[in-house]
Design a protein around this motif. Structure first.
Motif, mmCIF file in Angstrom:
data_model
loop_
_atom_site.group_PDB
_atom_site.id
_atom_site.type_symbol
_atom_site.label_atom_id
_atom_site.label_comp_id
_atom_site.label_asym_id
_atom_site.label_seq_id
_atom_site.Cartn_x
_atom_site.Cartn_y
_atom_site.Cartn_z
ATOM 1 N N GLU A 128 0.825 -1.208 0.000
ATOM 2 C CA GLU A 128 0.000 0.000 0.000
ATOM 3 C C GLU A 128 0.862 1.263 0.000
ATOM 4 N N ALA A 131 1.984 1.491 -3.724
ATOM 5 C CA ALA A 131 0.892 1.537 -4.693
ATOM 6 C C ALA A 131 -0.434 1.504 -3.956
ATOM 7 N N ARG A 134 -3.722 -1.130 -3.938
ATOM 8 C CA ARG A 134 -3.404 -2.323 -4.714
ATOM 9 C C ARG A 134 -3.811 -3.616 -4.015
ATOM 10 N N TYR A 208 -1.269 6.282 -9.226
ATOM 11 C CA TYR A 208 -0.526 6.282 -7.964
ATOM 12 C C TYR A 208 0.172 7.617 -7.712
ATOM 13 N N ALA A 211 0.693 9.279 -4.240
ATOM 14 C CA ALA A 211 1.640 8.706 -3.282
ATOM 15 C C ALA A 211 3.042 9.253 -3.483
ATOM 16 N N TRP A 216 6.346 12.704 -8.956
ATOM 17 C CA TRP A 216 5.684 12.074 -10.094
ATOM 18 C C TRP A 216 6.180 12.726 -11.379
#
Length: 219
Positions: A128, A131, A134, A208, A211, A216
């Motif tokens: 977790e 991801a 998931r 995702y 997170a 990113w």
């Protein structure tokens, strides 16, 4: 506040020492790689391992026949290091070139998690972390798989944090040198996702990005 012992005292570059517990947590949570030290019949060995934090413990896992895990389960004391590289510091003199980084050292002894339900909970927490959501989509570990896996925990009772982020530190006599000086930043970029060849095209790509805020690929 972090513990202050003979092993955690930072002597070289003491101005880079950070004592806030949250700084330790942040480095571990972002790094997710621990270099774990053991000593065996051939001498010292340092092995990089996936590692994650839950509350005030760090966890590592692996196969039952792992030499690292067997040694740690025997009670041998260890040291873990975590390092995040943030950039080069480019000075006006060769001598004063350096780096920006965040690093942590953890000392102690690992203990084994034997209960399969607890193993499952902690391993799923790791999934977790990398991801979110998931574990609601995939097949979770079977009893056989959990029984074949060693899960070890070390409490964050004795640790130190050192952060280099102080920029260029040129000598006064070098300030007139006509060379660019400053920081060449590094950062880890996460994504975009790359689907496996056998993926059903009707399955939507998960998101995702939340997170990994600030890391990113299209942030």
């Amino acid at each position: 506040m972090l513990s202050q012992t003979k092993r955690t005292e930072i002597k070289k570059g003491s101005h880079k020492a950070v004592l806030e517990q949250q700084a330790l947590y942040d480095i571990i949570d972002e790094s997710l790689i621990a270099h774990v030290a053991i000593t065996n019949e051939l001498g010292p060995v340092i092995i990089p391992m996936l590692a994650w934090r839950l509350n005030n413990h760090v966890y590592i896992h692996g196969a039952k026949n792992s030499r690292l895990l067997r040694t740690l389960k025997s009670g041998q004391a260890t040291c873990l290091t975590f390092t995040l590289f943030d950039g080069w510091v480019l000075a006006r003199s060769a001598f004063h070139h350096s780096a920006h980084y965040r690093s942590a050292m953890v000392f102690g002894n690992f203990t084994a998690i034997e209960n399969n339900n607890e193993k499952d909970r902690i391993l799923n927490h790791f999934i977790e972390h990398i991801a979110p959501g998931r574990t609601q989509e995939v097949r979770l570990s079977s009893e056989k798989e959990l029984a074949a896996t060693d899960l070890l925990a070390i409490e964050l009772n004795e640790a130190s944090v050192k952060i280099g982020r102080h920029g260029v530190n040129d000598d006064a006599s070098d300030m007139n040198i006509k060379a660019w000086a400053g920081v060449l930043p590094y950062r880890t970029v996460i994504g975009p996702l790359k689907a496996c060849e056998a993926l059903d095209p009707q399955i939507d790509e998960p998101d995702y990005s939340h997170a990994y805020r600030g890391r990113w690929h299209n942030d």
